[in-house]
Structure formats: C-alpha cells, structure tokens
Design a protein around this motif. Structure first.
Motif, mmCIF file in Angstrom:
data_model
loop_
_atom_site.group_PDB
_atom_site.id
_atom_site.type_symbol
_atom_site.label_atom_id
_atom_site.label_comp_id
_atom_site.label_asym_id
_atom_site.label_seq_id
_atom_site.Cartn_x
_atom_site.Cartn_y
_atom_site.Cartn_z
ATOM 1 N N VAL A 101 0.840 -1.202 0.000
ATOM 2 C CA VAL A 101 0.000 0.000 0.000
ATOM 3 C C VAL A 101 0.874 1.251 0.000
ATOM 4 N N GLY A 102 1.920 1.264 0.831
ATOM 5 C CA GLY A 102 2.834 2.398 0.862
ATOM 6 C C GLY A 102 3.593 2.562 -0.442
ATOM 7 N N PHE A 103 4.015 1.455 -1.032
ATOM 8 C CA PHE A 103 4.756 1.499 -2.300
ATOM 9 C C PHE A 103 3.893 2.111 -3.402
ATOM 10 N N ILE A 104 2.644 1.660 -3.492
ATOM 11 C CA ILE A 104 1.739 2.203 -4.509
ATOM 12 C C ILE A 104 1.492 3.692 -4.259
ATOM 13 N N ALA A 105 1.370 4.071 -2.995
ATOM 14 C CA ALA A 105 1.210 5.493 -2.670
ATOM 15 C C ALA A 105 2.414 6.301 -3.147
ATOM 16 N N GLY A 106 3.622 5.742 -2.998
ATOM 17 C CA GLY A 106 4.833 6.418 -3.470
ATOM 18 C C GLY A 106 4.860 6.598 -4.977
ATOM 19 N N VAL A 107 4.293 5.645 -5.704
ATOM 20 C CA VAL A 107 4.177 5.786 -7.155
ATOM 21 C C VAL A 107 3.128 6.851 -7.506
ATOM 22 N N LEU A 108 1.998 6.777 -6.830
ATOM 23 C CA LEU A 108 0.896 7.700 -7.122
ATOM 24 C C LEU A 108 1.283 9.153 -6.877
ATOM 25 N N VAL A 109 2.066 9.405 -5.822
ATOM 26 C CA VAL A 109 2.374 10.792 -5.489
ATOM 27 C C VAL A 109 3.210 11.447 -6.582
ATOM 28 N N VAL A 110 4.089 10.694 -7.218
ATOM 29 C CA VAL A 110 4.924 11.252 -8.287
ATOM 30 C C VAL A 110 4.055 11.635 -9.481
ATOM 31 N N PHE A 111 3.165 10.725 -9.892
ATOM 32 C CA PHE A 111 2.300 11.028 -11.031
ATOM 33 C C PHE A 111 1.275 12.111 -10.683
ATOM 34 N N SER A 112 0.833 12.132 -9.435
ATOM 35 C CA SER A 112 -0.157 13.124 -9.024
ATOM 36 C C SER A 112 0.405 14.540 -9.077
ATOM 37 N N VAL A 113 1.660 14.711 -8.669
ATOM 38 C CA VAL A 113 2.288 16.033 -8.734
ATOM 39 C C VAL A 113 2.292 16.544 -10.170
ATOM 40 N N ALA A 114 2.660 15.667 -11.113
ATOM 41 C CA ALA A 114 2.668 16.057 -12.525
ATOM 42 C C ALA A 114 1.254 16.341 -13.030
ATOM 43 N N TRP A 115 0.297 15.541 -12.562
ATOM 44 C CA TRP A 115 -1.100 15.719 -12.995
ATOM 45 C C TRP A 115 -1.660 17.043 -12.500
ATOM 46 N N ILE A 116 -1.387 17.403 -11.263
ATOM 47 C CA ILE A 116 -1.851 18.684 -10.717
ATOM 48 C C ILE A 116 -1.255 19.848 -11.508
ATOM 49 N N ASP A 117 0.014 19.738 -11.881
ATOM 50 C CA ASP A 117 0.646 20.771 -12.708
ATOM 51 C C ASP A 117 -0.043 20.893 -14.062
ATOM 52 N N LYS A 118 -0.400 19.747 -14.660
ATOM 53 C CA LYS A 118 -1.068 19.779 -15.959
ATOM 54 C C LYS A 118 -2.436 20.453 -15.877
ATOM 55 N N LEU A 119 -3.064 20.372 -14.717
ATOM 56 C CA LEU A 119 -4.349 21.041 -14.521
ATOM 57 C C LEU A 119 -4.176 22.530 -14.245
ATOM 58 N N LYS A 120 -2.902 22.977 -14.208
ATOM 59 C CA LYS A 120 -2.554 24.380 -13.941
ATOM 60 C C LYS A 120 -3.033 24.835 -12.553
ATOM 61 N N ILE A 121 -2.951 23.896 -11.621
ATOM 62 C CA ILE A 121 -3.204 24.202 -10.213
ATOM 63 C C ILE A 121 -1.852 24.250 -9.510
ATOM 64 N N ASP A 122 -1.606 25.314 -8.789
ATOM 65 C CA ASP A 122 -0.306 25.502 -8.149
ATOM 66 C C ASP A 122 -0.345 24.973 -6.713
ATOM 67 N N ASP A 123 0.333 23.866 -6.502
ATOM 68 C CA ASP A 123 0.449 23.246 -5.177
ATOM 69 C C ASP A 123 1.933 23.266 -4.808
ATOM 70 N N PRO A 124 2.393 24.288 -4.084
ATOM 71 C CA PRO A 124 3.834 24.505 -3.892
ATOM 72 C C PRO A 124 4.598 23.339 -3.290
ATOM 73 N N VAL A 125 3.964 22.572 -2.398
ATOM 74 C CA VAL A 125 4.706 21.504 -1.715
ATOM 75 C C VAL A 125 4.168 20.111 -2.043
ATOM 76 N N GLY A 126 3.240 20.021 -2.978
ATOM 77 C CA GLY A 126 2.663 18.717 -3.311
ATOM 78 C C GLY A 126 1.713 18.198 -2.252
ATOM 79 N N ALA A 127 1.065 19.113 -1.529
ATOM 80 C CA ALA A 127 0.211 18.709 -0.402
ATOM 81 C C ALA A 127 -1.007 17.907 -0.852
ATOM 82 N N PHE A 128 -1.622 18.293 -1.978
ATOM 83 C CA PHE A 128 -2.787 17.518 -2.413
ATOM 84 C C PHE A 128 -2.365 16.128 -2.852
ATOM 85 N N SER A 129 -1.246 16.032 -3.529
ATOM 86 C CA SER A 129 -0.780 14.718 -3.987
ATOM 87 C C SER A 129 -0.494 13.791 -2.816
ATOM 88 N N VAL A 130 0.104 14.330 -1.760
ATOM 89 C CA VAL A 130 0.426 13.521 -0.584
ATOM 90 C C VAL A 130 -0.832 13.178 0.202
#
Length: 464
Positions: free
Chosen positions: A345-374
C-alpha cells in the motif's frame, strides 16, 4: 512627592523587600498556594476509587501520543518552509504556529462538542448544542480504564489541527495571513467536526453505521484537508511565474535540509497518529507501529526509484513526499493490513504521489509543496486500499467487493462535502475582505516583508 522623587522612593521600597522578615512572609505565599492545591487535589481524589493500572496505562499512553501528534506541527512547518522560497519563510512558519493555536481554541470552543458530545440534530449527519466539554473524571472511568475527557480532547484536537495545516501547504506563498486564519477557524470549529462525526461517532455516524473503515484518518483528516486546500489554491490562482505560456516552471525550495528534517519529524509523529488511534495501550499498538513504518518505507522507496527513472537522478523532494505519501496511505487500514500488505500500500502510494504532482501541474493548479498529492491523492488511495487489502474484508484477501463499495461511498462523501463547504467559506471570506490573495507587489517582494515586516534570514542576501 514629585515625579523626580518617585525613582528614589521605589528603590527604597525594593530594598525593603530584602529584609529577612519580608522574605519569610513572601516565601509563605507559594507554600500556602501549593498546600491549597494539594488539599483540593486530595479532596477530589478522595471521591475516586484507587487508580487502576489500566486507567493509568491508557491515559498516559494517549497523552504521549497526543504530544507526538502535536509535534507533527513542527514537521509540517519545516517541510513547507523548506520547499518554498526564502522570502516567504516567516509567513509559512507563522501560519503553521498559529494554526494549531487556532485549532485548539476553535475545537475546544465548539468543534469537539459538535463532533462527539452534542445531540444529533439530523441523526447520523449533524450534531449541535452547547459549547466546550465537561472535563470531569468519574469513578466509572477509573474502574473501567477509560480515557478521561481532557486526554481524549487533546488527542482529537491534535488531529483537527492537522487538517488545517494541510491547507497551509496548498495555499502557500500568496494567501493573506488574516484570511487564512479565519478559514482555519471555520474549518476546525465547524466543517471538520461535522464530517468527522459521520465516521468517528462509533455506532451513530451514518458512515460508521454503513461500515466505512478509516482507522486513523486517511480520508477523515488527510483528504478532507487536502480538498479544502485544493479549493483555496484554485480560488487563489497560481503563483507569479509558476506557469509560463501554459507550461509549469519549477520553483525550487530554499532549504532541503529543514524539509528533510521535517519529514523525519512527521514520520516520528505518525507513531502517535496511528498507534494512538487504538485509544488504549493494547497488544495491537506495536503491530500498528510496524505497519505504519512499512508503509512509509514502501512509499519512500517507490518515489525515489520512479523519480530516478523519470528524471535520470533521484529527487529528494520526491523521496520526502513519497515517505509522507506512504504514511498517509497506510493510515486508514494500518490496524487491518498484513505487514506485506502495508508495504505494498505504501509502495503504490509512493508511485501515485509522483504522477499526481505532474497531474496537478497539468491542470494548472499551483500546489507549492505537493500537499494535495500527498494527503489528497494518497488519502483516497489508502482509504480504497482498505477495501482491497484488509485482512477480514478486503477484495484481495478473498472477501468480495462489498467493503470496497462502502469505501468509495465514504471517499466521495468527504470529497463532496469538503469541496462544497470550502468553496462557500473561501468565497464569503474573499467577498468580505476584498479577496484572499496578497497584492502582486507583496508577492514579488515576499510575504515575510509584506505580511510580517521581517525576514527569516536577515544576515544573508535575499534570494528571490
């Protein structure tokens, strides 16, 4: 006596306090107060039966866990400040300090009552009635080894503060300080207690009755706070220079050392967050501590490997967020996951957070520390993972789809409520105070000067 004679007279009075008789009488004051306090304590203790080992162990254990969760505020502050720019460090530290003071006050004033002790206005959905809480200790609490109200409140208030702190990361580097303060008060005093009562009022909240499982708050705390912060980030808009011609631009943090230290502090604090959620000192506690550790380890490994593969070099910020993602992911089911399941579960979360940071950027939402992804993405994942990996109810452990369906309902309920309620609150605050974002000049100069009139590192050249 003239004004010029006053200092001399005052000095003579002070000298008079040095006489042995005066000192003797003054020494009696604290002794008398201490005696009175001991008398009152003894009188109160006389009303209670002899304290049982279970009572002492359970309350001491939860008090320690509450302190660990409170200490997580230092971790949040360091991660957020380190991953943002030097010119905004004071503002970020100030927000993370004041948000816990606000959380405790609002939760003590009304939030705890709404979440646990008030009467249901709409059964299973909404409680209201009265302020504060009754701290009285009853003989039954002692004989049954139950938690005293004050310890329970402190532990729950620490969780409430965490939800507000998550918001801080998403709106960093461009929000007005006062407007953030007001939102935090509403979030912790009203919004979080309402939704939290759905699940953590055992046998009474509608989600709890439905069978929804969120042991320590992947959704109740983490994704709820993340959704509220995401709405704030969208209302605010991106920081100046974050998107150029539609493409996201990296805005590096100014101090990876304190960000790393903050990550480790959060990891340690999680041993109060998850094991403490058992609410007693029991054989299950060390097991939960191990599953929590394995989730963090899996998340850190996955995010580091993925950042290496995608960027050619391991990214420290992704390692930090991967560890935190693993911790958030395992939080919902740490009591019911197997040890291998926790790591996965933790490993999959570690994969998801990397892709989520990129996805949030593509949506042009500024999340300075990746808080939503985490906290958002991985909070959702961890909650759904209960329906897959739970030893007694998970799909992958041979127990069908039913629990996964319930978990989906819970995730959607918290998301919808947080988004709608937060949008209303952010909009009202913005309308009342002329917006929630600082001016372009203040943002360019830095919130430390614009909002606080000071710098975090005045002896060093400022790096904008």
């Amino acid at each position: 006596m003239s004004l010029l004679d006053a200092p001399t007279a005052l000095f003579r009075q002070i000298r008079g306090l040095t006489s042995s008789r005066t000192i003797t009488w003054l020494a009696c004051v604290p002794i008398a107060l201490m005696g009175l306090g001991l008398f009152n304590l003894a009188a109160h203790a006389a009303e209670l039966p002899e304290l049982t080992p279970a009572f002492l162990a359970n309350n001491t254990f939860l008090l320690i866990c509450a302190v660990l969760v409170i200490f997580m505020n230092a971790g949040f502050a360091m991660v957020e400040a380190g991953m943002c720019r030097q010119k905004n460090a004071v503002n970020i530290l100030a927000k993370n300090l004041i948000v816990f003071a606000l959380a405790v006050t609002a939760y003590w004033f009304i939030g705890y009552k709404i979440m646990y002790n008030a009467d249901w206005v709409i059964p299973g959905w909404f409680k209201f009635g009265g302020l504060f809480f009754d701290p009285a200790v009853t003989p039954e609490m002692v004989t049954e080894g139950s938690l005293v109200p004050s310890v329970d409140f402190l532990f729950q208030a620490a969780f409430a503060g965490t939800a507000a702190t998550i918001v801080s990361g998403l709106v960093a580097e461009r929000i007005k300080f006062g407007e953030f303060v007001i939102f935090s008060l509403v979030l912790v005093g009203i919004l979080y207690p309402i939704s939290g009562s759905w699940q953590w009022n055992v046998g009474e909240g509608w989600l709890n009755q439905l069978g929804f499982i969120d042991f320590a708050g992947s959704t109740v705390v983490h994704s709820f706070g993340a959704w509220a912060g995401l709405v704030g980030a969208i209302v605010l808009g991106p920081r100046i220079g974050k998107f150029v011609e539609g493409k996201p631009q990296a805005i590096p943090g100014h101090n990876m050392a304190i960000a790393t230290l903050g990550c480790l502090i959060l990891w340690i604090g999680w041993y109060g967050f998850n094991p403490g959620s058992w609410l007693s000192m029991a054989p299950e506690v060390p097991y939960i501590a191990v599953t929590t550790t394995l989730g963090a380890a899996g998340g850190g490994i996955a995010s580091t490997l993925l950042s290496q593969m995608m960027g050619g070099k391991p990214d420290l910020t992704m390692t930090i967020n991967g560890i935190l993602a693993g911790l958030v992911g395992v939080t919902a089911g740490c009591d019911g996951f197997s040890m291998p399941g926790s790591w996965v579960v933790g490993f999959i979360a570690g994969v998801l957070v990397v892709f989520s940071v990129a996805w949030i950027d593509k949506l042009k939402i500024d999340d300075p520390v990746g808080a939503f992804s985490v906290h958002g993405t991985c909070g959702i994942w961890g909650t759904l993972a209960v329906g897959l990996f739970n030893n007694d109810k998970g799909l992958l452990t041979g127990h069908g789809f039913s629990q996964l369906g319930v978990q989906i309902v819970g995730v959607l309920a918290f998301a919808i409520f947080s988004v709608v309620a937060s949008l209303i609150v952010w909009s009202i605050i913005g309308a009342l105070f002329g917006g929630i974002r600082v001016t372009e000049k203040e943002e360019t100069e830095g919130l430390d000067i614009g909002e606080h009139g000071m710098e975090a590192y005045p002896d060093f050249a400022s790096a904008k």
